[in-house]
Design an enzyme around this catalytic site. Structure first.
Site, PDB file in Angstrom:
ATOM      1  N   PRO A   2       0.740  -1.285  -0.050  1.00 26.12           N
ATOM      2  CG  PRO A   2      -0.090  -1.307   1.920  1.00 26.12           C
ATOM      3  CD  PRO A   2       0.458  -1.874   0.998  1.00 26.12           C
ATOM      4  CD  GLU A  20       1.302  -5.657  11.171  1.00 29.82           C
ATOM      5  OE1 GLU A  20       2.027  -6.914  11.195  1.00 29.82           O
ATOM      6  OE2 GLU A  20       0.305  -5.451  11.099  1.00 29.82           O
TER       7      GLU A  20
HETATM    8 CL1  6GU Z   1      -0.234  -3.602  -3.182  1.00 32.37          CL
HETATM    9  N1  6GU Z   1      -0.720  -4.404  -0.577  1.00 32.37           N
HETATM   10  C1  6GU Z   1      -1.560  -4.264   0.275  1.00 32.37           C
HETATM   11  N2  6GU Z   1      -1.143  -5.052   1.353  1.00 32.37           N
HETATM   12  N3  6GU Z   1      -2.758  -3.416   0.494  1.00 32.37           N
HETATM   13  C2  6GU Z   1      -2.762  -2.865  -0.652  1.00 32.37           C
HETATM   14  C3  6GU Z   1      -2.289  -2.701  -1.819  1.00 32.37           C
HETATM   15  C4  6GU Z   1      -1.395  -3.550  -1.784  1.00 32.37           C
HETATM   16  N4  6GU Z   1      -2.790  -2.000  -3.020  1.00 32.37           N
HETATM   17  C5  6GU Z   1      -3.804  -1.481  -2.166  1.00 32.37           C
HETATM   18  N5  6GU Z   1      -4.020  -1.970  -1.119  1.00 32.37           N
END
Ligand code: 6GU
Length: 262
Positions: free
Chosen positions: A98, A125
């Site tokens: 994210p 995390e």
């Molecule tokens: Cl690439 N990973 C995660 N854990 N959450 C996300 C994401 C990626 N893209 C949007 N939310």
């Protein structure tokens, strides 16, 4: 195109890649997807892949070593070091997180020009920052919300890139008209019946007049983009007629809001 996915949850990919466009691309020999369990690259007896964060705080952090070893095993340590050194990316090594830049259709096209891509799925995390320093060439997010891991994001990237590869989609026009292909949303579609629960298919679509249909679709695409994703219009590839149509729509909305002034 060859994709290598590094994940702690390889089973998640089976059903998704066992269906649809991606499966057909695999069967046609157009793409290969190799899913690797990061645990297999942990060198200790218990195959530990995560540990407590330095500095404290909640949760666990994915260890650098298994991921770095996996990428070097797949691409060769020389290539990995060379593209980090020179900044000339031969094989994108992408961390799904994210905290990445937001994936979009332009990036999908950019990746489609490579012969190989490595996708690293973060969990928990986060991933020890040394993975970014030593092997990653890019960090991608699929939107401003939090998933518990990068797996679904990796699937989204693979599907978006694969459907752009030559020979994967039958109808090339479908790609051209896609939402986002020209920087705006796709026009509304209708199929039979011509009336459903009192809702009629727009007359122009039954007219057989291709020029009128094309113009109606363009205007509907613009109208929908203005309503749902006005942020896209700033960078969209718009012609003079498009701008006039949008200006007219905006004027009409102003009048609807302030009837006394018009
Ligand atoms: Cl690439 N990973 C995660 N854990 N959450 C996300 C994401 C990626 N893209 C949007 N939310």
């Amino acid at each position: 195109m060859r994709y290598d996915v590094l994940t702690l949850f390889p089973d998640m990919f089976e059903s998704v890649f066992g269906e649809s466009i991606v499966r057909r691309a695999i069967e046609a020999g157009r793409v290969e997807i190799h899913v690797h369990n990061i645990r297999d690259y942990a060198t200790d007896k218990h195959h530990v892949t995560d540990d407590l964060p330095y500095g404290g705080g909640g949760g666990m952090v994915m260890k650098a070593e298994p991921i770095v070893l996996a990428v070097e095993d797949l691409l060769g340590a020389d290539l990995v070091a060379r593209q980090k050194d020179t900044g000339r990316v031969e094989v994108p090594v992408v961390v799904l997180t994210p905290a990445g830049r937001t994936f979009d259709q332009r990036i999908a096209h950019e990746y489609g020009r490579h012969e190989r891509i490595v996708l690293i799925c973060g969990r928990y995390e986060g991933i020890d920052e040394r993975v970014s320093e030593l092997v990653a060439t890019d960090h991608l997010s699929i939107g401003d919300y939090v998933l518990s891991g990068g797996e679904i994001a990796a699937m989204a990237v693979i599907e978006a890139v694969t459907r752009l590869l030559p020979g994967v989609l039958g109808d090339m026009r479908a790609i051209v008209d896609d939402s986002h292909a020209q920087g705006i949303l796709e026009y509304p579609q209708y199929t039979r019946p011509s009336e459903y629960r009192g809702q009629e298919v727009p007359e122009v679509l039954l007219s057989g007049n291709h020029a009128l249909v094309a113009r109606w679709r363009r205007e509907q695409a613009l109208r929908r983009t203005l309503e749902r994703r006005p942020d896209l219009l700033a960078d969209a590839d718009l012609g003079e007629a498009d701008r006039r149509y949008l200006a007219r729509l905006c004027d009409r909305e102003d009048e609807d809001r302030n009837p006394q002034r018009s």
